[in-house]
Enzyme design. Sequence first.
Site, short mmCIF file in Angstrom:
data_model
loop_
_atom_site.label_atom_id
_atom_site.label_comp_id
_atom_site.label_asym_id
_atom_site.label_seq_id
_atom_site.Cartn_x
_atom_site.Cartn_y
_atom_site.Cartn_z
N ASN A 73 -5.85 3.25 10.60
CA ASN A 73 -5.17 2.09 11.17
C ASN A 73 -5.07 2.11 12.68
O ASN A 73 -4.88 1.08 13.31
CB ASN A 73 -3.79 1.94 10.54
N ALA A 110 0.82 -1.21 0.00
CA ALA A 110 0.00 0.00 0.00
C ALA A 110 0.86 1.27 0.00
O ALA A 110 0.45 2.29 -0.52
CB ALA A 110 -0.95 0.00 1.20
N THR A 111 2.06 1.18 0.57
CA THR A 111 2.94 2.35 0.55
C THR A 111 3.25 2.75 -0.89
O THR A 111 3.10 3.91 -1.27
CB THR A 111 4.26 2.07 1.30
N CYS A 146 8.03 5.40 18.26
CA CYS A 146 9.40 5.47 18.73
C CYS A 146 10.23 6.34 17.81
O CYS A 146 10.41 6.01 16.64
CB CYS A 146 10.02 4.08 18.82
N HIS A 184 -0.68 -7.94 3.13
CA HIS A 184 -0.34 -8.46 4.45
C HIS A 184 -1.28 -8.00 5.55
O HIS A 184 -1.15 -8.40 6.71
CB HIS A 184 1.13 -8.17 4.80
N THR A 200 9.56 -7.04 -12.94
CA THR A 200 9.10 -8.41 -13.06
C THR A 200 8.11 -8.73 -11.95
O THR A 200 8.41 -8.49 -10.77
CB THR A 200 10.29 -9.39 -12.97
N GLN A 203 -6.66 -0.89 5.40
CA GLN A 203 -7.25 -1.48 6.62
C GLN A 203 -8.68 -1.98 6.40
O GLN A 203 -9.27 -2.54 7.33
CB GLN A 203 -7.24 -0.46 7.76
N SER A 213 -3.23 -3.59 0.46
CA SER A 213 -2.03 -4.28 0.91
C SER A 213 -2.38 -5.72 1.30
O SER A 213 -3.29 -5.95 2.07
CB SER A 213 -1.45 -3.54 2.11
C1 LIG Z 1 -0.27 -0.95 6.56
C2 LIG Z 1 -0.81 0.29 5.96
C3 LIG Z 1 -0.15 0.91 4.90
C4 LIG Z 1 1.18 0.42 4.35
O1 LIG Z 1 1.01 -0.76 3.64
P1 LIG Z 1 2.31 -1.61 3.21
O2 LIG Z 1 1.72 -2.66 2.32
O3 LIG Z 1 2.87 -2.15 4.47
O4 LIG Z 1 3.21 -0.70 2.48
C5 LIG Z 1 -0.72 2.05 4.37
N1 LIG Z 1 -1.86 2.54 4.84
C6 LIG Z 1 -2.53 1.97 5.87
C7 LIG Z 1 -3.80 2.56 6.35
C8 LIG Z 1 -2.02 0.82 6.46
O5 LIG Z 1 -2.66 0.27 7.48
#
Ligand SMILES: *Cc1c(COP(=O)(O)O)cnc(C)c1O
Length: 402
Positions: free
Chosen positions: A167, A84-85, A345, A217, A255, A195, A215
């Site tokens: 998030n 998502a980044t 942090c 994960h 790729t 999210q 995203s």
């Molecule tokens: C986790 C998250 C991201 C980043 O996603 P990645 O796949 O880890 O780069 C961006 N936006 C929100 C709201 C997220 O929770």
Amino acid sequence: MTFNSPQASFRKPVYLDYAATTPVAPQVAAKMAECLTLEGNFANPASRSHLFGWQAEEAVENARAQIANLIGADTREVVWTSGATEANNLALKGVAENYRTQHSTGGHIVISAIEHKAVLDPAAWLEQKGFSVTRLLPNHEGIITPENVESALRDNTFLVSIMQVNNELGGINDIKSLSEICKPRGILFHSDAAQSVGKTAVDVKNLGVDLLSISAHKFYGPKGVGALYVRRASDVKIAAQIHGGGHERNMRSGTLATHQCVGMGEAAELAQAEMSNDAERISQLRELLWHGIADLPNVKRNSGCAKSVSGILNVTFANNGAQGFDGEMLLLSLRDLAVSSGSACNSASMSPSYVLKAIGLNDTQAQASLRFSVGRYTTREEIEFAVEHIRGTVTKLLRTSS
Ligand SMILES: *Cc1c(COP(=O)(O)O)cnc(C)c1O
């Protein structure tokens, strides 16, 4: 320096940080493993001259369809990214670059003040390059209202980017009502849906978005893969940010990682099948957790009563705002739980969460806040254990600080 390695007595903490990342579902891991070795589907999906390549391409396209299906898109509207980044970067910078090419000047972008850093930072970067950025403050529940968006629009606003679910808080923005304000004005609408996708029904057509970031994960797929939905329309154009071969309809070269794409696709299909079951179970467990700790002194729920995704519970343990209750100490003391704190942090210190401050918490309240996030594999026993652990720890901290 001493380092405590896991010992016989060592017990893993209970994982209540599903909003940070989820474990890969076993079914997903199995599919991914089939796309790695010589015996498997290992080839380059862009290899057009042999069977190996064709099979890899088929797997990637099948996965693309699984994702399109989950969000109500056409397969040609799904662009693979590394997460998502990258999807957010491609959306914001890609649209902005295209705007500047057409208007030879920087225009105006509207975002919320509580976006993920993956939107805040690209927006700040664009600001340095001559674009203007408005950062909308949410209401006390973390929600952005249509009036909020409408009042920020200018003649040269070309992009609005508002996340569907925050998030840290979990509240669901009414994206449809926000995008409806932008559409008649010809302003593109992007939503960071990292999210929400896989956890709550998301239909890009119904939401009226032009761009949407996902995203894997966050919904039991692997880390390192995501997608950007790009609505197929002549007015939705994004300039590529990664060049090198013209993959993904010239929007994102590189790729394709077959195993990652296949994993994300499988996770999407699984999420779709499990969504209503998951959501109901998870929200029951979240409420069990909340009701187990709600009567502790000065405890308040930050993720309000507004509509929210099932898994997230954000709580402050110093709602009186008084000094003396050390949030950092609380987090350190909850050694048997893996949760996120209301502080980030930094190199030197803990800085209170900008999200919690934006909804009205002071520094002490924000620093004494924790985000618990429950997921597909959380059990009732784990929640009961967490409740006992939190009650015991908070009671002890209050006794020593008074
Ligand atoms: C986790 C998250 C991201 C980043 O996603 P990645 O796949 O880890 O780069 C961006 N936006 C929100 C709201 C997220 O929770």
